[in-house]
Structure formats: structure tokens, C-alpha cells
Design a protein around this motif. Structure first.
Motif, PDB file in Angstrom:
ATOM      1  N   THR A 193     -12.551  70.473  14.110  1.00  0.00           N
ATOM      2  CA  THR A 193     -12.417  70.350  12.658  1.00  0.00           C
ATOM      3  C   THR A 193     -12.549  68.937  12.099  1.00  0.00           C
ATOM      4  O   THR A 193     -12.640  68.766  10.878  1.00  0.00           O
ATOM      5  N   ARG A 194     -12.585  67.925  12.968  1.00  0.00           N
ATOM      6  CA  ARG A 194     -12.560  66.543  12.449  1.00  0.00           C
ATOM      7  C   ARG A 194     -13.853  65.776  12.721  1.00  0.00           C
ATOM      8  O   ARG A 194     -13.876  64.556  12.720  1.00  0.00           O
ATOM      9  N   ASP A 195     -14.932  66.511  12.938  1.00  0.00           N
ATOM     10  CA  ASP A 195     -16.276  65.936  13.039  1.00  0.00           C
ATOM     11  C   ASP A 195     -16.368  64.771  14.022  1.00  0.00           C
ATOM     12  O   ASP A 195     -16.756  63.651  13.659  1.00  0.00           O
ATOM     13  N   PRO A 196     -16.043  65.012  15.296  1.00  0.00           N
ATOM     14  CA  PRO A 196     -16.041  63.903  16.258  1.00  0.00           C
ATOM     15  C   PRO A 196     -17.424  63.309  16.519  1.00  0.00           C
ATOM     16  O   PRO A 196     -17.531  62.151  16.924  1.00  0.00           O
ATOM     17  N   ASP A 197     -18.480  64.093  16.287  1.00  0.00           N
ATOM     18  CA  ASP A 197     -19.824  63.541  16.530  1.00  0.00           C
ATOM     19  C   ASP A 197     -20.413  62.868  15.294  1.00  0.00           C
ATOM     20  O   ASP A 197     -21.526  62.333  15.334  1.00  0.00           O
ATOM     21  N   THR A 204     -19.309  71.428  16.483  1.00  0.00           N
ATOM     22  CA  THR A 204     -19.118  71.097  17.892  1.00  0.00           C
ATOM     23  C   THR A 204     -18.485  72.275  18.638  1.00  0.00           C
ATOM     24  O   THR A 204     -17.887  73.181  18.035  1.00  0.00           O
ATOM     25  N   ILE A 205     -18.608  72.244  19.964  1.00  0.00           N
ATOM     26  CA  ILE A 205     -17.956  73.209  20.842  1.00  0.00           C
ATOM     27  C   ILE A 205     -16.844  72.451  21.560  1.00  0.00           C
ATOM     28  O   ILE A 205     -17.122  71.649  22.451  1.00  0.00           O
ATOM     29  N   PRO A 206     -15.581  72.650  21.167  1.00  0.00           N
ATOM     30  CA  PRO A 206     -14.502  71.875  21.775  1.00  0.00           C
ATOM     31  C   PRO A 206     -14.425  72.007  23.286  1.00  0.00           C
ATOM     32  O   PRO A 206     -14.332  71.002  23.997  1.00  0.00           O
ATOM     33  N   TYR A 258     -10.195  81.227  21.935  1.00  0.00           N
ATOM     34  CA  TYR A 258     -11.408  81.905  21.477  1.00  0.00           C
ATOM     35  C   TYR A 258     -11.265  82.340  20.022  1.00  0.00           C
ATOM     36  O   TYR A 258     -12.188  82.161  19.209  1.00  0.00           O
ATOM     37  N   GLN A 259     -10.120  82.917  19.695  1.00  0.00           N
ATOM     38  CA  GLN A 259      -9.920  83.412  18.332  1.00  0.00           C
ATOM     39  C   GLN A 259      -9.942  82.283  17.317  1.00  0.00           C
ATOM     40  O   GLN A 259     -10.266  82.487  16.143  1.00  0.00           O
ATOM     41  N   GLN A 260      -9.613  81.057  17.741  1.00  0.00           N
ATOM     42  CA  GLN A 260      -9.643  79.896  16.853  1.00  0.00           C
ATOM     43  C   GLN A 260     -11.002  79.185  16.847  1.00  0.00           C
ATOM     44  O   GLN A 260     -11.176  78.161  16.181  1.00  0.00           O
ATOM     45  N   GLY A 261     -11.943  79.704  17.640  1.00  0.00           N
ATOM     46  CA  GLY A 261     -13.260  79.088  17.700  1.00  0.00           C
ATOM     47  C   GLY A 261     -13.279  77.786  18.478  1.00  0.00           C
ATOM     48  O   GLY A 261     -14.076  76.892  18.177  1.00  0.00           O
ATOM     49  N   LEU A 262     -12.440  77.693  19.505  1.00  0.00           N
ATOM     50  CA  LEU A 262     -12.307  76.444  20.252  1.00  0.00           C
ATOM     51  C   LEU A 262     -13.030  76.452  21.598  1.00  0.00           C
ATOM     52  O   LEU A 262     -12.977  75.459  22.318  1.00  0.00           O
ATOM     53  N   VAL A 263     -13.677  77.567  21.951  1.00  0.00           N
ATOM     54  CA  VAL A 263     -14.420  77.636  23.205  1.00  0.00           C
ATOM     55  C   VAL A 263     -15.838  78.121  22.924  1.00  0.00           C
ATOM     56  O   VAL A 263     -16.128  78.646  21.847  1.00  0.00           O
ATOM     57  N   GLU A 264     -16.694  77.955  23.912  1.00  0.00           N
ATOM     58  CA  GLU A 264     -18.070  78.430  23.822  1.00  0.00           C
ATOM     59  C   GLU A 264     -18.070  79.906  23.410  1.00  0.00           C
ATOM     60  O   GLU A 264     -17.554  80.771  24.131  1.00  0.00           O
ATOM     61  N   PRO A 265     -18.648  80.257  22.257  1.00  0.00           N
ATOM     62  CA  PRO A 265     -18.619  81.645  21.793  1.00  0.00           C
ATOM     63  C   PRO A 265     -19.402  82.606  22.678  1.00  0.00           C
ATOM     64  O   PRO A 265     -19.087  83.794  22.739  1.00  0.00           O
ATOM     65  N   GLU A 275     -25.588  75.999  28.964  1.00  0.00           N
ATOM     66  CA  GLU A 275     -24.286  75.421  28.647  1.00  0.00           C
ATOM     67  C   GLU A 275     -24.272  73.928  28.957  1.00  0.00           C
ATOM     68  O   GLU A 275     -23.728  73.130  28.198  1.00  0.00           O
ATOM     69  N   PHE A 276     -24.894  73.551  30.069  1.00  0.00           N
ATOM     70  CA  PHE A 276     -25.009  72.130  30.396  1.00  0.00           C
ATOM     71  C   PHE A 276     -25.717  71.369  29.266  1.00  0.00           C
ATOM     72  O   PHE A 276     -25.326  70.258  28.900  1.00  0.00           O
ATOM     73  N   GLU A 277     -26.775  71.972  28.737  1.00  0.00           N
ATOM     74  CA  GLU A 277     -27.567  71.301  27.712  1.00  0.00           C
ATOM     75  C   GLU A 277     -26.740  71.000  26.466  1.00  0.00           C
ATOM     76  O   GLU A 277     -26.950  69.988  25.793  1.00  0.00           O
ATOM     77  N   LYS A 278     -25.783  71.850  26.153  1.00  0.00           N
ATOM     78  CA  LYS A 278     -24.920  71.595  24.994  1.00  0.00           C
ATOM     79  C   LYS A 278     -24.049  70.367  25.242  1.00  0.00           C
ATOM     80  O   LYS A 278     -23.764  69.601  24.312  1.00  0.00           O
TER      81      LYS A 278
END
Length: 504
Positions: A193-197, A204-206, A258-265, A275-278
Motif C-alpha cells: 500500500t505504500r508504493d515501495p517501488d 507490487t506483489i508483497p 491472500y485475502q488481503q492481497g499480500l501474496v502472488e494471486p 514468478e522469478f521474472e516478477k
């Protein structure tokens, strides 16, 4: 380590594959004995079936150098990782197995030995395997030591499995390295949520996650005291990890992320490479994988400038403990075999012995001294353009290192400080387990079924919005009925026998 081989009862029925193998062996026994041996003055030809993760030219500088230095015409059949087992089974069933190959399943290894598909290696090791014995000798009496004979050489190569977190993202957001599940969840939320990139989007995918890469799941299960895909002693019985206390708690934690959108969907379907490419493309904040990949070999693949920085950490669970599944070197596969149909087994052993030597290790890992790299005053330097991993692989660098890896070889010697810390942290933070060397008889028929059941439950439960307790109760009931109960009985008997032998 002192250990007697666990007695294994032969199966009543053999698979079609094994039947085909044996029929072929009988029909061709006389022919194979006399062989297609190399004529005087000719180099013997040895075939090796190898797995590859990326493509490289079949004829390259490194394979040519291997042939030159061994005096053996080494032919490597490189196939994509997912196709390896099918290719090997086809070659064995056709009666034309490769001279050298590897397997990762202990149950399959026992079948190969029982059906004389592979040969014992003790005499060959004594005659032509000095480098192997010197480097891996104390680990030879593991799963590949059957009936008092050495049939397989264990990889015994431990690279660790470390949870790496974007250190530069932590610094940018003013966060400390997480060490507990609560801290970890807070960091992942910040990454989401805080735009780290810094691109102005919450895209982003946490946490990277993929069922195609088992190790990406390990750290959270370990935080709940569950050794990933390994038995745990519960009330005196060796209990499958998915039935052990803590397993459901770990799944529930993944479900919450997952429900919070914090892992690879797309964790249940995405291939490893995608996944590596991400991660390489700067969209991922945390990822658990072998440190030599994350913070060493992949450095040229990261597209960001400056390159990302990482920190490795252990996440502790409710009991204040965490870590990684314990490494058992003598049972760390895959295991390398020489086919019983090899027309020149001594040449096969010579090739393996060369690959594990210091000279062979340097060649297969870094290429040719003076062409791909140089050593100046004891300092290693790549020769451009081979500082780029893609360019080096096109010359055969890295391509054959996995056939027979040397312990503490050039790969480890060239690792940077961050990578070494990642390996040390993961290897030296084991959680308890109930490891067994033997293979429960039921695994021959039921292992894939039981593994598939666990994977189906885990993936469906992580995305579920339903009653996870009920889903888990139904899963356990089916798992135990399908063979899990028998596995517990057989694994416990093996464990008790092995522990008694170890304690003599």
C-alpha cells in the motif's frame, strides 16, 4: 554416521515400466555384456541425462573441454526439468537408458535397485572415484546405500533456503527487518500500500509464492513448527507434516495474507520462471528461495538501476521459534546412478569423478580459465562478456554443474557476503522433525496420491472464504483413509528401528 539399511519388502506386483525393463534386460543380456565397446584408439562414449532450466547450445566450449580433459566422448541429453522423469522412464523402458542419470525419489531409487536397473558403485568408486570419495565419502551411506552396497551418490549439496526481503524497500519505508509473524504481516501490508517501488501505483506483489517452487512456502510452516514435507514426532508416532499440529495454523495465515492481497494471486498456477521474472522486474518484496539464486546468480537479471538489495531473516511463530526444514546431507538428493546397461561403467565413473574434482567443478561452473574468467593474484574476475550469466551459459557455463556438484566448490567460494549469510542462516536454523532414511512400503503406490491430496487442500484452502476447520477435518479424514494411517504405522516402525541402530 552408523546406520544399517532398513529392510524393504519386495512388492507383489511390478509396474508395466519395470516389467518392460526386466524383459528388455533379459532379452539383451548377452548382447549388452559384449557390448559396443570403444575400439582401440577410440574414445568411449558416455551418455548423461541432465535436467535444464534454461536453454543453451548443445555444442559449446565447456562440453568440448570436458571431452578433451577426460578423453571420453561425453554426450549430454539435456531436457527441461518438468520433462526429465518422462524422458528417463521412456529411455529405461526402451532398453536404452543413459549411462548416467539422477532421480529425486527414494521410492523410485529402491525400485531401480530391486530390478537391477542400476549397478553397485563400490568397486568403481574404489578404482576410479577418488575425488568423489574425498569430497562426499562421509555422506555415501544414506538412502543410496542399500543391502550393504552403494548404488547412488547423493548430491549432499546444501545451498540453503532463505527468506529474502527487499532491504532497500524497508529502508525507503522506514521499516525494520521483520522477525515475527505480526511484524512480517505489517511489512507485507506496507509493501502493498505504500508504493515501495515509487511508480505511483499499488501494483507490487508483497510476497512471492508458487506451488511450482516448494521452498517458497517453507518459512511460514516452519514458524508454526511444521517441517515442510517431512514427518514430525507426535505422541510417539511419525506423523505426516500436513496432519501435524501447526499445519492448519500456517494455512490459515497464508489464507489471511491472500485475502488481503499480500501474496502472488496466481500462486497455484504460475510457473517458476514467471514468478522469478516478477522478482527480477522489481515487483516483489519478499521471496524464499536458494540464496545463490536470489542474491548471487540473478544479479544480472534484475532490471532496476541501482540493483535491489536484500536482507535474509527468520520469521518466528507463536512459540517464539522459526527456521527451516533440517538438512540431512547424506539424504540430500537427487541421487546419481550408473546404469547396469552401461557398456563402459569405468568411463562413466571417471566422468563423474572428473566433474566433482576441483578442476571439473571450476570448468562446469565458471568455464575455461583465460577465456571465461581469470585468476589474478588469487582474485577471481570474469572476462567480459561472460560476467553476464546468459552469455556464460551460451558457452556451457553453469549448464553441467548440476550433474555432479562439488561440496564447497567454486560456486560457494565466489558467493558474496549477503548470499553466504543467507545460506548460513537457513542451514543453521533447523526446526525439529522425525526424519527417516527408509521408505514406507505404502509410498510405492500412494505417495503421489497423498501428495496431490495435500497440495489440493493447501491451494484451495488458501483462497477459500469458507470454514477452514471443516475443510481441514474432511481432508484429514480422507487422507488417513487413503493411506495416511498406514504411512504413520510404517514410518514409525522405520523411525524406531533406525533410532535404535543410531544409538547403538
Amino acid at each position: 554416521m552408523r546406520r544399517k539399511t532398513v529392510t524393504r519388502t519386495a512388492m507383489a506386483g511390478m509396474s508395466v515400466l519395470i516389467a518392460t525393463i526386466m524383459a528388455s534386460a533379459c532379452n539383451n543380456a548377452a548382447k549388452e555384456q559384449g557390448g559396443d565397446q570403444a575400439k582401440p584408439g577410440e574414445s568411449p562414449t558416455i551418455t548423461i541425462l541432465a535436467s535444464k532450466s534454461t536453454n543453451f547450445p548443445e555444442n559449446n566450449a565447456v562440453i568440448q573441454e570436458i571431452r578433451k580433459r577426460t578423453g571420453i566422448n561425453v554426450q549430454v541429453i539435456a531436457v527441461d526439468g518438468p520433462d526429465y522423469d518422462n524422458k528417463l522412464n521412456t529411455m529405461i523402458a526402451s532398453g536404452s537408458p543413459p549411462d548416467i542419470f539422477r532421480v529425486s525419489s527414494k521410492a523410485k531409487m529402491i525400485d531401480l535397485v530391486d530390478n537391477k536397473v542400476v549397478m553397485p558403485l563400490d568397486d568403481l568408486l574404489a578404482k576410479s572415484g577418488k575425488n568423489i570419495v574425498d569430497n562426499k565419502g562421509k555422506y555415501l551411506k544414506g538412502a543410496g546405500y542399500i543391502g550393504g552396497k552403494t548404488y547412488a551418490i547423493p548430491n549432499a549439496y546444501v545451498l540453503g533456503n532463505g527468506l529474502a526481503i527487499r532491504q532497500d524497500w524497508l529502508a525507503k519505508l522506514g521499516l525494520k527487518t521483520p522477525a515475527t509473524l505480526d511484524e512480517y504481516e505489517s511489512v507485507l501490508k506496507a509493501f502493498a500500500t505504500r508504493d515501495p517501488d515509487g511508480n505511483g501505483k499499488n501494483d507490487t506483489i508483497p510476497l512471492g509464492l508458487s506451488v511450482a517452487s516448494d521452498q517458497t512456502f517453507e518459512h511460514i510452516f516452519a514458524a508454526y513448527g511444521v517441517p515442510f514435507k517431512r514427518g514430525l514426532l507426535v505422541d510417539g508416532k511419525v506423523t505426516p507434516w500436513s496432519i501435524a499440529p501447526g499445519y492448519l495454523d500456517a494455512v490459515k495465515f497464508y489464507n489471511k495474507l491472500y485475502q488481503q492481497g499480500l501474496v502472488e494471486p496466481d500462486f497455484s498456477t504460475i510457473p517458476s520462471l514467471q514468478e522469478f521474472e516478477k522478482l527480477w522486474n522489481g515487483k516483489m518484496g519478499a521471496f524464499q528461495f536458494n540464496p545463490p539464486g536470489t542474491t548471487q546468480n540473478w544479479l544480472t537479471r534484475y532490471i532496476e538501476n541501482p540493483k535491489p538489495t536484500f536482507v535474509y531473516t527468520i520469521i518466528k511463530g507463536p512459540n517464539g521459534k522459526g527456521g527451516n526444514t533440517r538438512y540431512v546431507r547424506e539424504d540430500t538428493g537427487p541421487w546419481t546412478f550408473i546404469s547396469s546397461k552401461s557398456k563402459n561403467p569405468e568411463a562413466s565413473m571417471k566422468v563423474l569423478d572428473f566433474l566433482v574434482s576441483e578442476e571439473g567443478d571450476r570448468l562446469t561452473w565458471a568455464g575455461i580459465d583465460g577465456k571465461h574468467y581469470s585468476m589474478k593474484d588469487g582474485k577471481f574476475e570474469w572476462i567480459k562478456p561472460f560476467d553476464d550469466a546468459v552469455q556464460l551459459r551460451n558457452e556451457g557455463g553453469f549448464a553441467y554443474a548440476g550433474i555432479m556438484q562439488r561440496l564447497d566448490g567454486m560456486e560457494y567460494q565466489l558467493m558474496n557476503e549477503t548470499t553466504r549469510k543467507g545460506i548460513d542462516l537457513s542451514v543453521n536454523s533447523p526446526i525439529p522433525d522425525a526424519y527417516i532414511f527408509g521408505v514406507p512400503e505404502i509410498e510405492r503406490d500412494k505417495k503421489k496420491i497423498l501428495d496431490d491430496m495435500e497440495l489440493e487442500f493447501r491451494t484451495s484452502a488458501i483462497v477459500s472464504k469458507g470454514d477452514l476447520d471443516k475443510l481441514y477435518a474432511d481432508y484429514k479424514k480422507k487422507y488417513l483413509a487413503e493411506g495416511g494411517s498406514v504411512w504413520i504405522e510404517q514410518a514409525t516402525a522405520i523411525y524406531k528401528k533406525e533410532q535404535a541402530e543410531l544409538n547403538k
